[in-house]
Each structure stands twice: as C-alpha cells, then as structure tokens.
Design a protein around this motif. Structure first.
Motif, mmCIF file in Angstrom:
data_model
loop_
_atom_site.group_PDB
_atom_site.id
_atom_site.type_symbol
_atom_site.label_atom_id
_atom_site.label_comp_id
_atom_site.label_asym_id
_atom_site.label_seq_id
_atom_site.Cartn_x
_atom_site.Cartn_y
_atom_site.Cartn_z
ATOM 1 N N UNK A 49 0.855 -1.186 0.000
ATOM 2 C CA UNK A 49 0.000 0.000 0.000
ATOM 3 C C UNK A 49 0.893 1.238 0.000
ATOM 4 N N UNK A 50 0.788 2.042 -1.055
ATOM 5 C CA UNK A 50 1.507 3.313 -1.113
ATOM 6 C C UNK A 50 0.624 4.368 -0.456
ATOM 7 N N UNK A 51 1.123 4.980 0.607
ATOM 8 C CA UNK A 51 0.255 5.837 1.406
ATOM 9 C C UNK A 51 1.017 6.969 2.090
ATOM 10 N N UNK A 52 0.281 8.011 2.449
ATOM 11 C CA UNK A 52 0.846 9.119 3.214
ATOM 12 C C UNK A 52 0.477 9.017 4.690
ATOM 13 N N UNK A 53 -0.205 7.938 5.079
ATOM 14 C CA UNK A 53 -0.608 7.766 6.477
ATOM 15 C C UNK A 53 -0.786 6.280 6.769
ATOM 16 N N UNK A 54 0.089 5.742 7.612
ATOM 17 C CA UNK A 54 0.052 4.309 7.929
ATOM 18 C C UNK A 54 -0.756 4.007 9.193
ATOM 19 N N UNK A 55 -1.328 5.025 9.798
ATOM 20 C CA UNK A 55 -2.070 4.841 11.046
ATOM 21 C C UNK A 55 -3.201 3.831 10.880
ATOM 22 N N UNK A 56 -3.215 2.819 11.732
ATOM 23 C CA UNK A 56 -4.300 1.855 11.743
ATOM 24 C C UNK A 56 -4.214 0.761 10.695
ATOM 25 N N UNK A 57 -3.185 0.779 9.867
ATOM 26 C CA UNK A 57 -3.048 -0.232 8.823
ATOM 27 C C UNK A 57 -2.499 -1.526 9.429
ATOM 28 N N UNK A 58 -3.104 -2.646 9.118
ATOM 29 C CA UNK A 58 -2.709 -3.914 9.716
ATOM 30 C C UNK A 58 -1.262 -4.270 9.352
ATOM 31 N N UNK A 59 -0.559 -4.954 10.248
ATOM 32 C CA UNK A 59 0.885 -5.181 10.066
ATOM 33 C C UNK A 59 1.250 -6.063 8.882
ATOM 34 N N UNK A 60 0.327 -6.870 8.381
ATOM 35 C CA UNK A 60 0.641 -7.729 7.236
ATOM 36 C C UNK A 60 0.830 -6.931 5.950
ATOM 37 N N UNK A 61 0.336 -5.708 5.931
ATOM 38 C CA UNK A 61 0.435 -4.869 4.742
ATOM 39 C C UNK A 61 1.784 -4.162 4.707
ATOM 40 N N UNK A 62 2.460 -4.236 3.584
ATOM 41 C CA UNK A 62 3.703 -3.493 3.397
ATOM 42 C C UNK A 62 3.353 -2.055 3.008
ATOM 43 N N UNK A 63 3.581 -1.138 3.906
ATOM 44 C CA UNK A 63 3.321 0.270 3.605
ATOM 45 C C UNK A 63 4.588 0.922 3.077
ATOM 46 N N UNK A 64 4.479 1.599 1.943
ATOM 47 C CA UNK A 64 5.593 2.348 1.384
ATOM 48 C C UNK A 64 5.122 3.763 1.069
ATOM 49 N N UNK A 65 6.076 4.686 1.023
ATOM 50 C CA UNK A 65 5.738 6.080 0.785
ATOM 51 C C UNK A 65 5.128 6.262 -0.599
ATOM 52 N N UNK A 66 4.280 7.270 -0.728
ATOM 53 C CA UNK A 66 3.721 7.588 -2.032
ATOM 54 C C UNK A 66 4.852 7.857 -3.014
ATOM 55 N N UNK A 67 4.822 7.265 -4.194
ATOM 56 C CA UNK A 67 5.871 7.558 -5.185
ATOM 57 C C UNK A 67 5.909 9.052 -5.479
ATOM 58 N N UNK A 68 7.094 9.638 -5.534
ATOM 59 C CA UNK A 68 7.195 11.090 -5.732
ATOM 60 C C UNK A 68 6.708 11.523 -7.108
ATOM 61 N N UNK A 69 6.031 12.652 -7.140
ATOM 62 C CA UNK A 69 5.591 13.237 -8.403
ATOM 63 C C UNK A 69 5.362 14.726 -8.157
ATOM 64 N N UNK A 70 6.289 15.539 -8.642
ATOM 65 C CA UNK A 70 6.270 16.970 -8.353
ATOM 66 C C UNK A 70 5.428 17.715 -9.382
ATOM 67 N N UNK A 71 4.108 17.584 -9.255
ATOM 68 C CA UNK A 71 3.187 18.309 -10.128
ATOM 69 C C UNK A 71 2.008 18.792 -9.294
ATOM 70 N N UNK A 72 1.304 19.766 -9.807
ATOM 71 C CA UNK A 72 0.045 20.191 -9.204
ATOM 72 C C UNK A 72 -1.073 19.367 -9.826
ATOM 73 N N UNK A 73 -1.755 18.593 -9.001
ATOM 74 C CA UNK A 73 -2.789 17.720 -9.526
ATOM 75 C C UNK A 73 -3.949 18.538 -10.094
ATOM 76 N N UNK A 74 -4.587 18.033 -11.144
ATOM 77 C CA UNK A 74 -5.712 18.736 -11.763
ATOM 78 C C UNK A 74 -6.844 18.975 -10.766
ATOM 79 N N UNK A 75 -7.590 20.042 -10.981
ATOM 80 C CA UNK A 75 -8.732 20.358 -10.130
ATOM 81 C C UNK A 75 -10.018 20.291 -10.956
ATOM 82 N N UNK A 76 -11.139 20.101 -10.267
ATOM 83 C CA UNK A 76 -12.450 20.055 -10.926
ATOM 84 C C UNK A 76 -12.500 19.029 -12.055
ATOM 85 N N UNK A 77 -11.938 17.871 -11.792
ATOM 86 C CA UNK A 77 -11.957 16.802 -12.784
ATOM 87 C C UNK A 77 -12.430 15.525 -12.120
ATOM 88 N N UNK A 78 -13.071 14.653 -12.906
ATOM 89 C CA UNK A 78 -13.646 13.437 -12.353
ATOM 90 C C UNK A 78 -12.617 12.328 -12.159
#
Length: 278
Positions: A49-78
């Motif tokens: 699981x790539x995540x910015x918050x590992x709180x409460x995640x069960x220990x069997x799951x491998x948590x890794x940091x969100x892959x870096x991407x230096x962009x401003x995400x689009x707004x008002x899009x589905x």
C-alpha cells in the motif's frame, strides 16, 4: 516492514498494490482489501500500500511512501489523477508485474487468473461498460510492469490540467496512450455494481442485487461505496428504504427525471458483508 509472504527468488510472487492518500478512505479499506486478497489468491504474494498515512493499517500490509511526483494535480476533474504516481520508472522497491486494485473493490473469487492472462509485459485494464461504443479500459483493476508507463507520466507532467481536461478520466488517458496499446481482461471478471449487480426497475424494489456469473471483482465507481450498498443506499445521500425513496420523488431535482429516480434504488446487500471484511 518485513514481508511475511516472501519466498525464495526462484518462486514467482504475485504482487498486488493499492494507493491511499488523503482522508477519503480510512485504514479499514486497506485492511479489508488485504483480507479479501489473502482469501482469494494462491500464495506466495506481496501486498503493498503506497500511502501518506500508515495509522491503523494492519501489520501484514507493506506500507511504502507515495511515489514522488512533483506536479500540481488537476482540479475540478472526475478522474483519479493521483494514480499517475504509479506510472514512474520506479515504484518503491517493486519490480516486475503488479496488479493494482482500488481500495473500494469487493473481491468475490480467485485473483489468480489476473496474473495468468496475457503476457507478462502487457498493460491490461478491466473492461469499462460506461461507454460501450468506445473501447475504454477501467483502472479500478489493472496490471502492468513497473516502469512500463513512464511515457504516460512524462506526458502528464508536461501539462497535468490540460491532460485532465482533454481526457477527463485517467483510464481514458491510459487506454489511448499506453506504449504498445492495452489489452482488456474478460468482461465478466470485473463488474460495475450499479450496471451489472443491481436489479432493473421495478425488480430493484423486490430483489437484492446479485453477483453476476463469472464475476471476480465488483467495482464501485462514483459516490457509492460498499458500505452504502450494505445499508441499501444508492449513494451516501440516498434513503435506505423504499418508502422514503419514493416520497423524495417530489423533490424538484427528481421530478425532472422521475424514472431515473425510481431506478436509483437498491435493497440492502448482505452478501457484500460476507466478502468485504478483514
């Protein structure tokens, strides 16, 4: 975190990934997804699981940091454009083929065929029924080789808002621009809850949504989550009983499209609880 499912390198490990950012989905979604995967796959496997918050995640799951991407995400899009983080040359410490799953899917049968279908280097999306006249994939469940979608990320980074405005959904962008094109998993494997599980009007008031024959994964696009379906709510703001739902047809927005309102009702779906659990 140590991988409890790792084996010798001579054995092929099935790799499942998901991504969790922000507060829309709590750790229970990741935990339930892991539970469903573990019950519906032949080991060995990894679940990352790539995540910015590992709180409460069960220990069997491998948590890794969100892959870096230096962009401003689009707004008002589905589209769920933060998934573009997965398209880079590197994806944590993973290599080879990975199967991506949205956090809110419900797994009802074995995932093994998703790793056996096609060739290892193929980019394979689920069939998207929303536009039947368009060959369109769905990224709620899709398979790819780490690093094979770098060109997509580069195009997106060059003009994130422009790409989002042109394609609207990230799955359309992937479908039309993946290097070498995409393949689609068999239609019956991944099914849209509202389109394939719920009963047609007027049976939706008398019969519970069903699991279509051959389905392996149920997806919940839009504003309907598995928790809503369990309660018998078509979306988070819907009534959970026929009496209140029918009464609300007098609201101005529903009077404009009364048949649509009548169709948008489901009975409580107890079978989801059987599958959607830790």
């Amino acid at each position: 975190m140590a991988n409890q499912n790792s084996t010798s390198e001579s054995q092929e490990i099935k790799q499942i990934i998901c991504i969790k950012w922000g507060t829309k989905y709590g750790p229970d979604y990741a935990n339930k997804l892991y539970g469903m995967v573990s019950r519906n796959i032949t080991p060995p496997f990894r679940f990352v699981c790539f995540t910015d918050d590992t709180t409460g995640v069960r220990p069997e799951i491998e948590c890794q940091e969100l892959p870096p991407l230096d962009v401003t995400m689009p707004t008002n899009t589905l589209g769920k454009w933060p998934k573009s983080r997965l398209w880079g040359e590197k994806l944590g410490d993973l290599t080879g083929t990975v199967l991506f799953l949205d956090l809110d899917v419900v797994i009802v049968d074995s995932l093994d065929p998703f790793f056996e279908y096609g060739e290892p280097d193929d980019v394979i999306l689920s069939y998207n029924p929303s536009n039947p006249l368009e060959r369109l994939g769905q990224t709620s469940c899709f398979r790819f080789k780490v690093g094979s979608l770098v060109s997509l990320q580069e195009k997106f980074k060059a003009d994130p808002q422009g790409i989002a405005d042109k394609y609207r959904f990230e799955q359309r962008f992937v479908t039309r621009n993946a290097p070498g094109g995409v393949k689609l998993f068999p239609k019956k494997w991944v099914v849209h809850f509202r389109r394939k599980c719920r009963q047609p009007f007027p049976l939706n008031y008398f019969k519970v949504p069903k699991i279509p024959e051959g389905a392996r994964i149920i997806i919940f696009p839009g504003d309907l989550y598995p928790s809503h379906a369990i309660e018998g709510k078509y979306n988070k703001n819907a009534a959970n009983n026929a009496k209140d739902h029918l009464k609300s047809i007098t609201e101005p927005k529903n009077l404009k499209k009364p048949l649509r309102h009548l169709r948008h009702f489901i009975l409580p779906v107890d079978w989801i609880e059987k599958y959607w659990r830790e």
